[in-house]
Design a protein around this motif. Sequence first.
Motif, PDB file in Angstrom:
ATOM      1  N   ALA A  66     -30.365  -7.142   1.675  1.00  0.00           N
ATOM      2  CA  ALA A  66     -30.435  -6.918   0.225  1.00  0.00           C
ATOM      3  C   ALA A  66     -31.005  -8.141  -0.482  1.00  0.00           C
ATOM      4  O   ALA A  66     -31.824  -8.022  -1.408  1.00  0.00           O
ATOM      5  N   HIS A  67     -30.575  -9.336  -0.054  1.00  0.00           N
ATOM      6  CA  HIS A  67     -31.098 -10.555  -0.682  1.00  0.00           C
ATOM      7  C   HIS A  67     -32.578 -10.711  -0.361  1.00  0.00           C
ATOM      8  O   HIS A  67     -33.371 -11.077  -1.248  1.00  0.00           O
ATOM      9  N   LEU A  68     -32.965 -10.430   0.866  1.00  0.00           N
ATOM     10  CA  LEU A  68     -34.365 -10.548   1.269  1.00  0.00           C
ATOM     11  C   LEU A  68     -35.231  -9.590   0.448  1.00  0.00           C
ATOM     12  O   LEU A  68     -36.283  -9.973  -0.085  1.00  0.00           O
ATOM     13  N   ASP A  69     -34.783  -8.335   0.333  1.00  0.00           N
ATOM     14  CA  ASP A  69     -35.543  -7.340  -0.434  1.00  0.00           C
ATOM     15  C   ASP A  69     -35.685  -7.760  -1.893  1.00  0.00           C
ATOM     16  O   ASP A  69     -36.769  -7.631  -2.486  1.00  0.00           O
ATOM     17  N   ALA A  70     -34.596  -8.273  -2.475  1.00  0.00           N
ATOM     18  CA  ALA A  70     -34.635  -8.692  -3.879  1.00  0.00           C
ATOM     19  C   ALA A  70     -35.580  -9.875  -4.071  1.00  0.00           C
ATOM     20  O   ALA A  70     -36.297  -9.965  -5.079  1.00  0.00           O
ATOM     21  N   ALA A  71     -35.596 -10.788  -3.105  1.00  0.00           N
ATOM     22  CA  ALA A  71     -36.474 -11.959  -3.211  1.00  0.00           C
ATOM     23  C   ALA A  71     -37.939 -11.539  -3.153  1.00  0.00           C
ATOM     24  O   ALA A  71     -38.769 -12.032  -3.932  1.00  0.00           O
ATOM     25  N   LEU A  72     -38.284 -10.643  -2.242  1.00  0.00           N
ATOM     26  CA  LEU A  72     -39.667 -10.179  -2.152  1.00  0.00           C
ATOM     27  C   LEU A  72     -40.074  -9.450  -3.433  1.00  0.00           C
ATOM     28  O   LEU A  72     -41.205  -9.621  -3.923  1.00  0.00           O
ATOM     29  N   ALA A  73     -39.157  -8.652  -3.984  1.00  0.00           N
ATOM     30  CA  ALA A  73     -39.453  -7.953  -5.237  1.00  0.00           C
ATOM     31  C   ALA A  73     -39.646  -8.948  -6.378  1.00  0.00           C
ATOM     32  O   ALA A  73     -40.545  -8.803  -7.215  1.00  0.00           O
ATOM     33  N   ARG A  74     -38.791  -9.965  -6.435  1.00  0.00           N
ATOM     34  CA  ARG A  74     -38.904 -10.991  -7.488  1.00  0.00           C
ATOM     35  C   ARG A  74     -40.241 -11.711  -7.412  1.00  0.00           C
ATOM     36  O   ARG A  74     -40.837 -12.050  -8.445  1.00  0.00           O
ATOM     37  N   LEU A  75     -40.712 -11.943  -6.203  1.00  0.00           N
ATOM     38  CA  LEU A  75     -41.991 -12.636  -6.026  1.00  0.00           C
ATOM     39  C   LEU A  75     -43.196 -11.717  -6.205  1.00  0.00           C
ATOM     40  O   LEU A  75     -44.343 -12.175  -6.190  1.00  0.00           O
ATOM     41  N   GLY A  76     -42.937 -10.423  -6.377  1.00  0.00           N
ATOM     42  CA  GLY A  76     -44.027  -9.482  -6.587  1.00  0.00           C
ATOM     43  C   GLY A  76     -44.703  -9.010  -5.314  1.00  0.00           C
ATOM     44  O   GLY A  76     -45.818  -8.468  -5.363  1.00  0.00           O
ATOM     45  N   VAL A  77     -44.034  -9.185  -4.168  1.00  0.00           N
ATOM     46  CA  VAL A  77     -44.614  -8.736  -2.901  1.00  0.00           C
ATOM     47  C   VAL A  77     -44.435  -7.222  -2.773  1.00  0.00           C
ATOM     48  O   VAL A  77     -43.321  -6.703  -2.885  1.00  0.00           O
ATOM     49  N   ARG A  78     -45.516  -6.523  -2.554  1.00  0.00           N
ATOM     50  CA  ARG A  78     -45.470  -5.077  -2.337  1.00  0.00           C
ATOM     51  C   ARG A  78     -45.234  -4.824  -0.855  1.00  0.00           C
ATOM     52  O   ARG A  78     -45.968  -5.342   0.001  1.00  0.00           O
ATOM     53  N   VAL A  79     -44.216  -4.054  -0.520  1.00  0.00           N
ATOM     54  CA  VAL A  79     -43.864  -3.795   0.874  1.00  0.00           C
ATOM     55  C   VAL A  79     -44.261  -2.375   1.246  1.00  0.00           C
ATOM     56  O   VAL A  79     -43.893  -1.411   0.572  1.00  0.00           O
ATOM     57  N   LEU A  80     -45.036  -2.260   2.322  1.00  0.00           N
ATOM     58  CA  LEU A  80     -45.387  -0.959   2.876  1.00  0.00           C
ATOM     59  C   LEU A  80     -44.834  -0.895   4.291  1.00  0.00           C
ATOM     60  O   LEU A  80     -45.323  -1.586   5.189  1.00  0.00           O
ATOM     61  N   SER A  81     -43.801  -0.097   4.500  1.00  0.00           N
ATOM     62  CA  SER A  81     -43.194   0.016   5.826  1.00  0.00           C
ATOM     63  C   SER A  81     -43.450   1.399   6.408  1.00  0.00           C
ATOM     64  O   SER A  81     -43.806   2.337   5.691  1.00  0.00           O
ATOM     65  N   GLY A  82     -43.279   1.502   7.711  1.00  0.00           N
ATOM     66  CA  GLY A  82     -43.521   2.767   8.387  1.00  0.00           C
ATOM     67  C   GLY A  82     -45.003   3.082   8.543  1.00  0.00           C
ATOM     68  O   GLY A  82     -45.378   4.242   8.731  1.00  0.00           O
ATOM     69  N   VAL A  83     -45.847   2.058   8.471  1.00  0.00           N
ATOM     70  CA  VAL A  83     -47.286   2.284   8.598  1.00  0.00           C
ATOM     71  C   VAL A  83     -47.786   1.688   9.905  1.00  0.00           C
ATOM     72  O   VAL A  83     -47.242   0.718  10.418  1.00  0.00           O
ATOM     73  N   GLU A  84     -48.840   2.301  10.439  1.00  0.00           N
ATOM     74  CA  GLU A  84     -49.463   1.811  11.655  1.00  0.00           C
ATOM     75  C   GLU A  84     -50.920   1.502  11.352  1.00  0.00           C
ATOM     76  O   GLU A  84     -51.670   2.365  10.888  1.00  0.00           O
ATOM     77  N   VAL A  85     -51.315   0.259  11.580  1.00  0.00           N
ATOM     78  CA  VAL A  85     -52.685  -0.153  11.305  1.00  0.00           C
ATOM     79  C   VAL A  85     -53.597   0.338  12.425  1.00  0.00           C
ATOM     80  O   VAL A  85     -53.338   0.093  13.608  1.00  0.00           O
ATOM     81  N   ALA A  86     -54.671   1.041  12.053  1.00  0.00           N
ATOM     82  CA  ALA A  86     -55.632   1.532  13.034  1.00  0.00           C
ATOM     83  C   ALA A  86     -56.810   0.590  13.183  1.00  0.00           C
ATOM     84  O   ALA A  86     -57.389   0.472  14.275  1.00  0.00           O
ATOM     85  N   LYS A  87     -57.173  -0.108  12.088  1.00  0.00           N
ATOM     86  CA  LYS A  87     -58.366  -0.950  12.128  1.00  0.00           C
ATOM     87  C   LYS A  87     -58.346  -1.914  10.948  1.00  0.00           C
ATOM     88  O   LYS A  87     -57.878  -1.572   9.856  1.00  0.00           O
ATOM     89  N   LEU A 139     -47.174  -6.758   2.055  1.00  0.00           N
ATOM     90  CA  LEU A 139     -46.569  -6.970   3.371  1.00  0.00           C
ATOM     91  C   LEU A 139     -46.396  -5.612   4.032  1.00  0.00           C
ATOM     92  O   LEU A 139     -45.707  -4.743   3.499  1.00  0.00           O
ATOM     93  N   LEU A 140     -47.029  -5.431   5.176  1.00  0.00           N
ATOM     94  CA  LEU A 140     -46.949  -4.116   5.811  1.00  0.00           C
ATOM     95  C   LEU A 140     -46.525  -4.229   7.269  1.00  0.00           C
ATOM     96  O   LEU A 140     -46.748  -5.237   7.927  1.00  0.00           O
ATOM     97  N   GLY A 141     -45.870  -3.160   7.730  1.00  0.00           N
ATOM     98  CA  GLY A 141     -45.408  -3.139   9.115  1.00  0.00           C
ATOM     99  C   GLY A 141     -44.792  -1.809   9.465  1.00  0.00           C
ATOM    100  O   GLY A 141     -44.552  -0.962   8.596  1.00  0.00           O
ATOM    101  N   ARG A 142     -44.501  -1.641  10.746  1.00  0.00           N
ATOM    102  CA  ARG A 142     -43.867  -0.393  11.190  1.00  0.00           C
ATOM    103  C   ARG A 142     -42.438  -0.294  10.683  1.00  0.00           C
ATOM    104  O   ARG A 142     -41.937   0.795  10.396  1.00  0.00           O
ATOM    105  N   GLN A 143     -41.740  -1.437  10.601  1.00  0.00           N
ATOM    106  CA  GLN A 143     -40.348  -1.441  10.157  1.00  0.00           C
ATOM    107  C   GLN A 143     -40.213  -2.149   8.817  1.00  0.00           C
ATOM    108  O   GLN A 143     -41.081  -2.927   8.407  1.00  0.00           O
TER     109      GLN A 143
END
Length: 397
Positions: free
Chosen positions: A194-215, A178-182
């Motif tokens: 905190a609950h949202l972050d823990a749930a994504l971690a439990r499900l194994g979702v890798r979060v990449l924030s602060g990124v801007e997609v160029a293409k 899951l990626l996004g600027r924020q």
Amino acid sequence: MNATAVEQHEVLVLGAGYAGLSATMQLAARTRKRGDLRVTLVNPYDTFTERLRLHMTATGQDTTEMHIPVLLESTGAGFVRGWVTAIDAEEKTVRIDDDRVLRYDTLVYSMGSIADTVSVPGVDDHAYTLNSPQDAALFADRLTRAAGGTVVVGGSGLTGIEAAAEIAERHPELQVVLLGRQEPGTGMHPKAKAHLDAALARLGVRVLSGVEVAKVLPDSVEFADGTNIQATAVLWTSGTRVSPMAAAAGLHVDERGRVITDSALRSVSHPDVYAVGDAAAIRQGYGVMHGTCQSGMPTGVHAALSILRVLAGKEPKPFRFGYYHTPVSLGRNDAVVQFTHPDDRPRRIVLTGKRAAKYKETVTAAPWPTFARMKKMPASGAFWPRGGRYTRIRSAK
């Protein structure tokens, strides 16, 4: 000798989303015994799109199909299936794709929004969206053939969060990014985040924030800093755009193409056109509203009542709306519900876990009993928003 036929006032509603369907059913229910007003709903499909469940469709889960003609049975409203291709705001006509031309006296513009697939190169060619059940089903089919690869969800807003969680839960063999600027959950109370972050971690979702997609490429996503991530499939949920139809018709629109309205939801340039839902730039004391089912249905109801007040020779009342909550599903058995102030700022009250999942399901299913009650309601009643919730009140005359 036959009596002179009553001249009918023609109301066209363009788009059968939550807002458009609410406007149609409210108008039809309140005028079903009158012979001087006819309501016609125009939509490309004859089934209602439950946007709140598209992340479920995108993972191969069955959802109930709602047929619009069935929903409109006994209301007196008409239905025309077709794509709107042009609006002539001066002649008061709408052209649809089979070259039929429909006339109106009053127009309700509720053509909604779709994912913004044009701002980032490659998205339109290589990414999937949740713009429709058909698009979601295509993505679900792609997931079954992903063979343990990496699925990238572009956009860390609520739609992206729900989609990433659903994919990870239904397809544990896939790596979900899951990626996004924020960061996901930005703007929530710390407890909710905190609950949202823990749930994504439990499900194994890798979060990449602060990124801007160029293409977006056929097999990867490239970032503005030159790095990239391999992707078997990309689901795009970042940003929305509206149809250019309103601008092409000469209606005054904002920088995003949304119809600018007055306090009664009328176009500031064409007062015989009402704009509701995502297609409208509706200003409240706290700023311009953002599109959700929570706010869309009340705009449809208010537009209907405003139309009836104007036809009765009265001034329409200003639309007032306050947000109440932000429910976010995190798979089928987990969720977080952030309760909010009317201006959408987070309150301290948060619901999490299975109770929140049950609450979210109740909210998602809420439009159907509301529509059913609209069909049966007497002409003196209305379902009216108060603080983001629906309350049955007497009509203001």
